[in-house]
Design a protein around this motif. Structure first.
Motif, PDB file in Angstrom:
ATOM      1  N   ARG A 221      21.016  62.209  29.761  1.00 31.30           N
ATOM      2  CA  ARG A 221      19.678  62.037  30.334  1.00 31.30           C
ATOM      3  C   ARG A 221      19.496  60.709  31.053  1.00 31.30           C
ATOM      4  O   ARG A 221      18.504  60.546  31.778  1.00 31.30           O
ATOM      5  CB  ARG A 221      18.615  62.169  29.228  1.00 31.30           C
ATOM      6  N   SER A 222      20.391  59.754  30.833  1.00 34.49           N
ATOM      7  CA  SER A 222      20.177  58.419  31.390  1.00 34.49           C
ATOM      8  C   SER A 222      21.485  57.812  31.886  1.00 34.49           C
ATOM      9  O   SER A 222      22.384  57.520  31.096  1.00 34.49           O
ATOM     10  CB  SER A 222      19.557  57.497  30.332  1.00 34.49           C
ATOM     11  N   GLU A 223      21.564  57.594  33.196  1.00 39.16           N
ATOM     12  CA  GLU A 223      22.736  56.922  33.758  1.00 39.16           C
ATOM     13  C   GLU A 223      22.818  55.482  33.261  1.00 39.16           C
ATOM     14  O   GLU A 223      23.914  54.947  33.078  1.00 39.16           O
ATOM     15  CB  GLU A 223      22.657  56.946  35.285  1.00 39.16           C
ATOM     16  N   ALA A 224      21.662  54.844  33.022  1.00 39.98           N
ATOM     17  CA  ALA A 224      21.661  53.453  32.576  1.00 39.98           C
ATOM     18  C   ALA A 224      22.288  53.325  31.195  1.00 39.98           C
ATOM     19  O   ALA A 224      23.080  52.402  30.934  1.00 39.98           O
ATOM     20  CB  ALA A 224      20.234  52.905  32.561  1.00 39.98           C
ATOM     21  N   VAL A 225      21.946  54.240  30.286  1.00 43.65           N
ATOM     22  CA  VAL A 225      22.533  54.210  28.947  1.00 43.65           C
ATOM     23  C   VAL A 225      24.029  54.484  29.019  1.00 43.65           C
ATOM     24  O   VAL A 225      24.835  53.786  28.383  1.00 43.65           O
ATOM     25  CB  VAL A 225      21.834  55.231  28.022  1.00 43.65           C
ATOM     26  N   SER A 226      24.412  55.474  29.788  1.00 36.96           N
ATOM     27  CA  SER A 226      25.824  55.817  29.909  1.00 36.96           C
ATOM     28  C   SER A 226      26.630  54.656  30.484  1.00 36.96           C
ATOM     29  O   SER A 226      27.719  54.328  29.992  1.00 36.96           O
ATOM     30  CB  SER A 226      25.978  57.059  30.787  1.00 36.96           C
ATOM     31  N   ALA A 227      26.079  54.008  31.502  1.00 39.19           N
ATOM     32  CA  ALA A 227      26.778  52.883  32.128  1.00 39.19           C
ATOM     33  C   ALA A 227      26.901  51.702  31.171  1.00 39.19           C
ATOM     34  O   ALA A 227      27.940  51.034  31.127  1.00 39.19           O
ATOM     35  CB  ALA A 227      26.054  52.457  33.401  1.00 39.19           C
ATOM     36  N   ALA A 228      25.844  51.438  30.406  1.00 33.35           N
ATOM     37  CA  ALA A 228      25.879  50.316  29.455  1.00 33.35           C
ATOM     38  C   ALA A 228      26.909  50.566  28.363  1.00 33.35           C
ATOM     39  O   ALA A 228      27.672  49.661  27.982  1.00 33.35           O
ATOM     40  CB  ALA A 228      24.498  50.099  28.843  1.00 33.35           C
ATOM     41  N   ASP A 230      29.562  52.450  28.598  1.00 32.70           N
ATOM     42  CA  ASP A 230      30.891  52.360  29.198  1.00 32.70           C
ATOM     43  C   ASP A 230      31.304  50.908  29.402  1.00 32.70           C
ATOM     44  O   ASP A 230      32.466  50.540  29.181  1.00 32.70           O
ATOM     45  CB  ASP A 230      30.928  53.109  30.534  1.00 32.70           C
ATOM     46  N   ALA A 231      30.345  50.080  29.830  1.00 33.53           N
ATOM     47  CA  ALA A 231      30.658  48.658  30.038  1.00 33.53           C
ATOM     48  C   ALA A 231      30.998  47.979  28.711  1.00 33.53           C
ATOM     49  O   ALA A 231      31.955  47.191  28.637  1.00 33.53           O
ATOM     50  CB  ALA A 231      29.472  47.962  30.706  1.00 33.53           C
ATOM     51  N   LEU A 232      30.246  48.280  27.671  1.00 29.35           N
ATOM     52  CA  LEU A 232      30.528  47.699  26.362  1.00 29.35           C
ATOM     53  C   LEU A 232      31.868  48.164  25.814  1.00 29.35           C
ATOM     54  O   LEU A 232      32.599  47.401  25.177  1.00 29.35           O
ATOM     55  CB  LEU A 232      29.406  48.056  25.383  1.00 29.35           C
ATOM     56  N   ALA A 233      32.197  49.427  26.061  1.00 32.57           N
ATOM     57  CA  ALA A 233      33.446  49.991  25.541  1.00 32.57           C
ATOM     58  C   ALA A 233      34.681  49.309  26.123  1.00 32.57           C
ATOM     59  O   ALA A 233      35.760  49.361  25.524  1.00 32.57           O
ATOM     60  CB  ALA A 233      33.495  51.490  25.810  1.00 32.57           C
ATOM     61  N   GLN A 234      34.522  48.657  27.265  1.00 33.52           N
ATOM     62  CA  GLN A 234      35.632  47.896  27.840  1.00 33.52           C
ATOM     63  C   GLN A 234      35.884  46.601  27.078  1.00 33.52           C
ATOM     64  O   GLN A 234      36.945  45.983  27.233  1.00 33.52           O
ATOM     65  CB  GLN A 234      35.322  47.560  29.307  1.00 33.52           C
ATOM     66  N   LEU A 235      34.914  46.208  26.235  1.00 32.35           N
ATOM     67  CA  LEU A 235      34.979  44.915  25.558  1.00 32.35           C
ATOM     68  C   LEU A 235      35.178  45.034  24.055  1.00 32.35           C
ATOM     69  O   LEU A 235      35.686  44.112  23.407  1.00 32.35           O
ATOM     70  CB  LEU A 235      33.679  44.141  25.834  1.00 32.35           C
ATOM     71  N   CYS A 247      22.097  49.538  22.948  1.00 34.20           N
ATOM     72  CA  CYS A 247      23.519  49.712  22.672  1.00 34.20           C
ATOM     73  C   CYS A 247      24.080  48.411  22.111  1.00 34.20           C
ATOM     74  O   CYS A 247      23.490  47.347  22.272  1.00 34.20           O
ATOM     75  CB  CYS A 247      24.287  50.061  23.946  1.00 34.20           C
ATOM     76  N   PHE A 248      25.251  48.504  21.506  1.00 38.85           N
ATOM     77  CA  PHE A 248      25.877  47.295  20.968  1.00 38.85           C
ATOM     78  C   PHE A 248      27.376  47.477  20.843  1.00 38.85           C
ATOM     79  O   PHE A 248      27.892  48.606  20.837  1.00 38.85           O
ATOM     80  CB  PHE A 248      25.281  46.934  19.595  1.00 38.85           C
ATOM     81  N   ALA A 249      28.063  46.360  20.746  1.00 37.13           N
ATOM     82  CA  ALA A 249      29.488  46.348  20.408  1.00 37.13           C
ATOM     83  C   ALA A 249      29.682  45.317  19.304  1.00 37.13           C
ATOM     84  O   ALA A 249      29.025  44.268  19.299  1.00 37.13           O
ATOM     85  CB  ALA A 249      30.343  45.998  21.619  1.00 37.13           C
ATOM     86  N   ARG A 250      30.587  45.622  18.391  1.00 29.87           N
ATOM     87  CA  ARG A 250      30.811  44.768  17.218  1.00 29.87           C
ATOM     88  C   ARG A 250      32.049  43.900  17.410  1.00 29.87           C
ATOM     89  O   ARG A 250      33.073  44.356  17.920  1.00 29.87           O
ATOM     90  CB  ARG A 250      30.983  45.642  15.968  1.00 29.87           C
ATOM     91  N   PHE A 251      31.944  42.631  16.958  1.00 31.12           N
ATOM     92  CA  PHE A 251      33.051  41.691  17.021  1.00 31.12           C
ATOM     93  C   PHE A 251      33.143  40.944  15.693  1.00 31.12           C
ATOM     94  O   PHE A 251      32.160  40.816  14.969  1.00 31.12           O
ATOM     95  CB  PHE A 251      32.858  40.693  18.171  1.00 31.12           C
ATOM     96  N   GLY A 252      34.324  40.435  15.404  1.00 34.02           N
ATOM     97  CA  GLY A 252      34.521  39.756  14.133  1.00 34.02           C
ATOM     98  C   GLY A 252      33.956  38.360  14.080  1.00 34.02           C
ATOM     99  O   GLY A 252      33.683  37.835  12.995  1.00 34.02           O
ATOM    100  N   ARG A 263      31.469  38.518  30.086  1.00 40.55           N
ATOM    101  CA  ARG A 263      32.228  39.471  30.908  1.00 40.55           C
ATOM    102  C   ARG A 263      31.433  40.726  31.253  1.00 40.55           C
ATOM    103  O   ARG A 263      31.934  41.595  31.982  1.00 40.55           O
ATOM    104  CB  ARG A 263      33.516  39.861  30.173  1.00 40.55           C
ATOM    105  N   LEU A 264      30.227  40.848  30.747  1.00 41.68           N
ATOM    106  CA  LEU A 264      29.412  42.019  31.074  1.00 41.68           C
ATOM    107  C   LEU A 264      29.032  42.027  32.550  1.00 41.68           C
ATOM    108  O   LEU A 264      28.859  40.964  33.157  1.00 41.68           O
ATOM    109  CB  LEU A 264      28.133  42.019  30.236  1.00 41.68           C
ATOM    110  N   PRO A 265      28.869  43.198  33.134  1.00 41.82           N
ATOM    111  CA  PRO A 265      28.414  43.263  34.529  1.00 41.82           C
ATOM    112  C   PRO A 265      27.051  42.587  34.680  1.00 41.82           C
ATOM    113  O   PRO A 265      26.223  42.627  33.764  1.00 41.82           O
ATOM    114  CB  PRO A 265      28.316  44.765  34.801  1.00 41.82           C
TER     115      PRO A 265
END
Length: 293
Positions: A221-228, A230-235, A247-252, A263-265
């Motif tokens: 339903r949302s290109e913005a969510v999908s893009a975010a 995908d961008a996080l998944a690269q990191l 959205c979020f990404a986990r780091f130690g 490094r995020l767009p």
């Protein structure tokens, strides 16, 4: 107890949360969905400022950027609910200083309401106790009890059956896409998986990829969510939180999350927050103080 000085304003934390996974495992007889999730509390969030009144009035003062109508405001409803349950004659002035994005799945409104319940229970000296306050919180929303109890937790039921968890130290790179879809609309989505097999705490601890049932729904339903995402998944490992567009990404370590942030767009609203097992609200309460202000 009146942290911040009797008669004056006191400032209380209202932390954000992340859902480290979220699945729907069926429906209850009353039609509500049965959920499983892990709530991770953060060291970052809103601030609720309170001042006790002796005339019994509940007055909200709107801080800059706070656009929630008073009739719908959970902080006002929380104060009145506590007032009624405790039969106190006291009132309060309330100001919410917002940092948590509305509708992002970070629990801002629920956390603000929980902070009002917990802090006014202390300021009014009503002493209802954690269990009673959590019951009151559930009347306001399914996410309120976890903030009342103030512990990161495994949750079931509609989110109110909580088992505290000591989670590994982690830093989170958090993104607010600005996308907000009404929760009721998402729960009614035909492509939502409502009958996932039940997971266990052991499944989560073992690192099983349990996912968020709403991620494919929001991606479609949302290109913005999908893009975010995908961008996080690269990191790092990326996920949706709650039923919002956050959205979020986990780091130690925080340094790793800060490096990923750089490094995020460009154009994404993002920040770094640390996971905590004990809510900043409860740390303030245990210390017998809140900030002046």
């Amino acid at each position: 107890m009146t942290p911040g000085g009797q008669g004056g304003w006191s400032a209380w934390p209202a932390p954000a949360k992340l859902n480290l996974f979220l699945r729907i495992v069926g429906r209850r007889p009353d039609g509500y969905h049965r959920l499983q999730t892990v709530f991770q509390l953060l060291d970052w969030g809103d601030t609720v400022r309170l001042r006790v009144r002796d005339d019994g009035l509940i007055r909200r003062q709107v801080a800059e950027g706070y656009a929630v109508p008073e009739a719908e405001d959970l902080v006002v409803r929380a104060a009145k609910l506590l007032q009624s349950a405790s039969k106190t004659s006291q009132g309060a002035d309330i100001v919410v200083e917002k940092k948590i994005p509305l509708g992002g799945g970070f629990g801002g409104g629920s956390s603000d309401a929980a902070t009002v319940l917990v802090a006014l229970d202390a300021l009014w000296d009503t002493r209802l106790g954690e269990d009673r306050l959590a019951d009151l919180g559930l009347q306001l929303g399914a996410d309120v009890p976890v903030f009342v109890r103030g512990r990161s937790a495994w949750a079931e039921g509609v989110g109110e059956l909580l088992t505290p968890l000591a989670l590994p130290p982690a830093a989170y790179l958090v993104v607010d896409t600005g996308v907000s879809v009404p929760t009721a609309e998402l729960f009614q989505a035909p492509d939502l998986t409502r009958d996932a097999p039940a997971a266990t705490i052991s499944d989560f601890v073992s690192g099983s990829a349990l996912g968020n049932a709403f991620e494919p729904v929001l991606r479609s339903r949302s290109e913005a969510v999908s893009a975010a995402l995908d961008a996080l998944a690269q990191l790092g490992p990326a996920a949706l939180t709650g039923t919002g567009g956050g959205c979020f990404a986990r780091f130690g370590a925080r340094a790793d999350a800060e490096a990923a942030l750089a490094r995020l767009p460009p154009g994404l609203r993002a920040w770094v927050a640390m996971g905590v097992d004990v809510s900043p609200l409860h740390r303030a309460l245990s210390a017998g103080r809140a900030g002046n202000g």
